[in-house]
Design a protein around this motif. Structure first.
Motif, PDB file in Angstrom:
ATOM      1  N   ALA A  42      30.892  70.637  66.537  1.00 32.61           N
ATOM      2  CA  ALA A  42      31.302  70.995  67.894  1.00 32.61           C
ATOM      3  C   ALA A  42      31.127  72.476  68.178  1.00 32.61           C
ATOM      4  CB  ALA A  42      32.762  70.595  68.118  1.00 32.61           C
ATOM      5  N   GLY A  43      31.059  73.305  67.155  1.00 29.34           N
ATOM      6  CA  GLY A  43      30.941  74.739  67.369  1.00 29.34           C
ATOM      7  C   GLY A  43      29.535  75.278  67.265  1.00 29.34           C
ATOM      8  N   VAL A  44      28.548  74.423  66.946  1.00 35.13           N
ATOM      9  CA  VAL A  44      27.169  74.889  66.806  1.00 35.13           C
ATOM     10  C   VAL A  44      26.631  75.277  68.182  1.00 35.13           C
ATOM     11  CG1 VAL A  44      24.843  74.275  66.079  1.00 35.13           C
ATOM     12  CG2 VAL A  44      26.820  73.457  64.785  1.00 35.13           C
ATOM     13  N   GLY A  45      26.163  76.493  68.298  1.00 33.83           N
ATOM     14  CA  GLY A  45      25.597  76.964  69.554  1.00 33.83           C
ATOM     15  C   GLY A  45      26.599  77.535  70.535  1.00 33.83           C
ATOM     16  N   LEU A  46      27.891  77.493  70.210  1.00 34.89           N
ATOM     17  CA  LEU A  46      28.921  78.026  71.101  1.00 34.89           C
ATOM     18  C   LEU A  46      29.260  79.467  70.711  1.00 34.89           C
ATOM     19  CD1 LEU A  46      31.468  75.092  71.574  1.00 34.89           C
ATOM     20  CD2 LEU A  46      29.667  75.849  73.129  1.00 34.89           C
ATOM     21  N   SER A  47      29.409  80.309  71.693  1.00 33.82           N
ATOM     22  CA  SER A  47      29.822  81.685  71.456  1.00 33.82           C
ATOM     23  C   SER A  47      31.325  81.807  71.670  1.00 33.82           C
ATOM     24  CB  SER A  47      29.086  82.641  72.392  1.00 33.82           C
ATOM     25  OG  SER A  47      29.465  82.411  73.744  1.00 33.82           O
ATOM     26  N   ASP A  48      31.887  82.903  71.210  1.00 34.20           N
ATOM     27  CA  ASP A  48      33.328  83.107  71.389  1.00 34.20           C
ATOM     28  C   ASP A  48      33.697  83.274  72.855  1.00 34.20           C
ATOM     29  OD1 ASP A  48      33.672  86.467  71.633  1.00 34.20           O
ATOM     30  OD2 ASP A  48      31.833  85.699  70.751  1.00 34.20           O
ATOM     31  N   ARG A  49      32.768  83.756  73.664  1.00 33.16           N
ATOM     32  CA  ARG A  49      33.059  83.912  75.088  1.00 33.16           C
ATOM     33  C   ARG A  49      33.196  82.562  75.783  1.00 33.16           C
ATOM     34  NH1 ARG A  49      32.649  88.673  77.711  1.00 33.16           N
ATOM     35  NH2 ARG A  49      32.074  90.511  76.474  1.00 33.16           N
ATOM     36  N   VAL A  50      32.393  81.595  75.397  1.00 34.11           N
ATOM     37  CA  VAL A  50      32.506  80.259  75.978  1.00 34.11           C
ATOM     38  C   VAL A  50      33.863  79.646  75.636  1.00 34.11           C
ATOM     39  CG1 VAL A  50      31.541  77.924  75.965  1.00 34.11           C
ATOM     40  CG2 VAL A  50      30.018  79.912  75.938  1.00 34.11           C
ATOM     41  N   ILE A  51      34.278  79.786  74.399  1.00 33.88           N
ATOM     42  CA  ILE A  51      35.585  79.252  73.983  1.00 33.88           C
ATOM     43  C   ILE A  51      36.703  79.985  74.701  1.00 33.88           C
ATOM     44  CG2 ILE A  51      37.101  78.915  72.004  1.00 33.88           C
ATOM     45  CD1 ILE A  51      34.587  78.792  70.255  1.00 33.88           C
ATOM     46  N   ARG A  52      36.581  81.312  74.780  1.00 26.85           N
ATOM     47  CA  ARG A  52      37.616  82.098  75.446  1.00 26.85           C
ATOM     48  C   ARG A  52      37.769  81.710  76.910  1.00 26.85           C
ATOM     49  NH1 ARG A  52      36.095  88.111  76.844  1.00 26.85           N
ATOM     50  NH2 ARG A  52      35.004  86.900  78.442  1.00 26.85           N
ATOM     51  N   ASP A  53      36.670  81.578  77.628  1.00 27.77           N
ATOM     52  CA  ASP A  53      36.744  81.233  79.044  1.00 27.77           C
ATOM     53  C   ASP A  53      37.320  79.833  79.246  1.00 27.77           C
ATOM     54  OD1 ASP A  53      35.636  83.681  79.505  1.00 27.77           O
ATOM     55  OD2 ASP A  53      33.596  82.924  79.809  1.00 27.77           O
ATOM     56  N   ALA A  54      36.957  78.903  78.355  1.00 31.03           N
ATOM     57  CA  ALA A  54      37.484  77.540  78.487  1.00 31.03           C
ATOM     58  C   ALA A  54      38.989  77.514  78.262  1.00 31.03           C
ATOM     59  CB  ALA A  54      36.776  76.615  77.499  1.00 31.03           C
ATOM     60  N   TRP A  55      39.482  78.266  77.299  1.00 31.50           N
ATOM     61  CA  TRP A  55      40.926  78.277  77.037  1.00 31.50           C
ATOM     62  C   TRP A  55      41.698  78.983  78.145  1.00 31.50           C
ATOM     63  CZ3 TRP A  55      41.239  79.444  71.051  1.00 31.50           C
ATOM     64  CH2 TRP A  55      40.879  78.278  70.360  1.00 31.50           C
ATOM     65  N   MET A  56      41.102  79.965  78.763  1.00 34.79           N
ATOM     66  CA  MET A  56      41.768  80.620  79.885  1.00 34.79           C
ATOM     67  C   MET A  56      41.821  79.702  81.108  1.00 34.79           C
ATOM     68  SD  MET A  56      40.207  84.489  79.587  1.00 34.79           S
ATOM     69  CE  MET A  56      41.083  85.042  81.031  1.00 34.79           C
ATOM     70  N   ALA A  57      40.796  78.847  81.257  1.00 34.23           N
ATOM     71  CA  ALA A  57      40.757  77.953  82.406  1.00 34.23           C
ATOM     72  C   ALA A  57      41.716  76.775  82.271  1.00 34.23           C
ATOM     73  CB  ALA A  57      39.328  77.443  82.618  1.00 34.23           C
ATOM     74  N   ASP A  58      41.839  76.222  81.055  1.00 34.53           N
ATOM     75  CA  ASP A  58      42.695  75.034  80.900  1.00 34.53           C
ATOM     76  C   ASP A  58      44.133  75.366  80.509  1.00 34.53           C
ATOM     77  OD1 ASP A  58      42.579  75.739  78.226  1.00 34.53           O
ATOM     78  OD2 ASP A  58      41.248  74.113  77.642  1.00 34.53           O
ATOM     79  N   GLY A  59      44.479  76.652  80.391  1.00 33.71           N
ATOM     80  CA  GLY A  59      45.850  77.038  80.105  1.00 33.71           C
ATOM     81  C   GLY A  59      46.215  77.115  78.642  1.00 33.71           C
TER      82      GLY A  59
END
Length: 462
Positions: A42-59
């Protein structure tokens, strides 16, 4: 090139220690969450910014209970760790591809898929990645990563020790930490709470170090990594003597200490079974702690590291090119050494030696060449024929006896530039190549014959 330096907090009061420990524990939960959700496919190809933005959006970010920059830096650091573990697995996969695929165009295609993370769409590469990329996890709840623009340093008096001020938990303000150095740390910081102390890790440019200004030598030297000493070079000089005694003494001390701890653990468990909880608690508190053991281990590692780097520096003092064996792969031997010898060899610091060779060579401008290590300690350096090894002696033809490490260092130097034996040649093929060379040398020699030829010579030329 960057090198890491460590500063220690001094005279830190209990309130600050508790505040740092609480923040590190909460950030450890963030690190664990990153590993659990993105530590695999699930983490292949994902950057830390993508994860960070998703967590900020879903709370999800609102549940961490730490400052925004603190958890964002933790996410970035955890994603980098996951990427490093994946890249380490790719090294093993490339070796497996080299071993099985002989067609150079197919190799190139597979290497491209590995590099660009396209291995998920290839069944063969996916199988290799599943085999070599083991699912990891987080075991660190004692670290705080601080970005370069989120802390400040100051001194209370001119020429005094440095104080470090970092953000604390939300609403708690800054945490001011006195350090034991007058040099202010720079760049991104990593605070590690270990052994009752606070360590501040930071990086500096290697070019400002005094060792970087030391000139290297002018010779080309082969080195063999040893156990009794750190290195033996092809000029038969031993560097870092005393390593074996140091490793054996520490291993023997740990054996005796752990045996005694096991007996105390049994006594504590029996006391608890009898209902004597006070005695069991006293034993666990005063006799089965790990604080002294961790401090002794840290001192031991520092001594081994110092000895290793001094030995490597002494080699580079006379070499512009260092040829070393590649010991990144494990070797399975058939020799039975016994439990005591296996326990001592388990402490062999060949990984530290390899790292020291890389660091010192890059820092001082010398070249480091890695070669295949197969059979370097079993071949006569003069005739290139297989010899008989007994202990640390290599018995060659003609009654010549070599010290094993010295012979290996000469063979390693000669193997540089070998057109047939590359770094990734399997050891079975290396043995075949060496045997074929020996057979070719023998066919060029005159063959003894009991029948005398008409010319009057007792030889037959073929």
């Amino acid at each position: 090139m960057k090198v890491t330096r460590i500063a220690y907090a001094k005279e830190l009061n209990q309130g600050k220690c508790q505040a740092l420990a609480e923040q590190a524990w909460r950030l450890g939960g963030v690190r664990t969450l990153v590993w659990d959700r993105f530590g695999s496919l699930a983490g292949v190809g994902l950057s830390d910014r993508v994860i960070r933005d998703a967590w900020m959006a879903d709370g999800t970010a609102s549940t961490f209970g730490v400052g925004a920059n603190a958890w964002k830096e933790t996410v970035r650091d955890a994603v980098a760790d996951i990427r490093a573990s994946r890249e380490a697995a790719k090294v093993q996969v490339r070796r497996a591809v080299c071993k099985r695929i002989s067609d150079k165009y197919e190799r190139k295609r597979l290497f491209g898929l590995i590099k660009n993370d396209g291995w998920r769409d290839d069944s063969y590469l996916s199988r290799l990645m599943r085999r070599h990329w083991k699912r990891g996890g987080n075991h660190a709840a004692n670290q705080i990563v601080v970005r370069a623009d989120k802390y400040r340093t100051f001194v209370l008096s001119e020429g005094g020790d440095v104080w470090l001020s970092i953000p604390g938990l939300p609403g708690a303000g800054q945490v001011r930490i006195p350090l034991n150095t007058s040099v202010a740390p720079t760049g991104t910081l990593r605070l590690i709470l270990r052994g009752g102390r606070v360590e501040v890790h930071f990086q500096i440019d290697a070019s400002v170090m005094r060792s970087s200004a030391r000139p290297h030598g002018a010779a080309k030297i082969g080195v063999d990594k040893g156990y009794t000493e750190v290195l033996v070079d092809s000029e038969r000089e031993h560097h870092g003597r005393g390593l074996g005694r140091l490793l054996a003494a520490e291993s023997d001390h740990r054996k005796v200490k752990n045996q005694r701890r096991s007996k105390l653990r049994v006594v504590a468990e029996r006391a608890r079974d009898r209902g004597d909880h006070a005695k069991a608690d006293r034993i666990w508190k005063h006799n089965l702690g790990t604080l002294k053991r961790e401090r002794r281990t840290a001192r031991f590692r520092e001594r081994v590291r110092t000895l290793t780097y001094e030995a490597v520096h002494s080699v580079v003092d006379k070499a512009h090119t260092v040829v070393a064996e590649d010991l990144s792969r494990s070797f399975s031997g058939h020799t039975r050494r016994g439990r005591e010898m296996n326990r001592r060899l388990a402490a062999w610091t060949r990984g530290l030696t390899a790292q020291a060779l890389h660091d010192v060579s890059e820092r001082r401008g010398s070249a480091l060449v890695l070669v295949n290590a197969a059979y370097t300690s079993q071949v006569d350096p003069v005739t290139n024929a297989f010899a008989v090894r007994r202990g640390d002696r290599l018995h060659c033809s003609g009654g010549v006896v070599w010290q094993v490490d010295e012979a290996a260092a000469v063979n390693i130097l000669q193997r540089d530039g070998d057109p047939d034996i590359t770094l990734f040649t399997p050891h079975q093929r290396v043995r075949q190549i060496l045997q074929e060379r020996i057979d070719r040398q023998r066919t060029r020699l005159p063959v003894q014959d009991s029948n005398v030829s008409p010319g009057g010579r007792g030889e037959r030329s073929i």
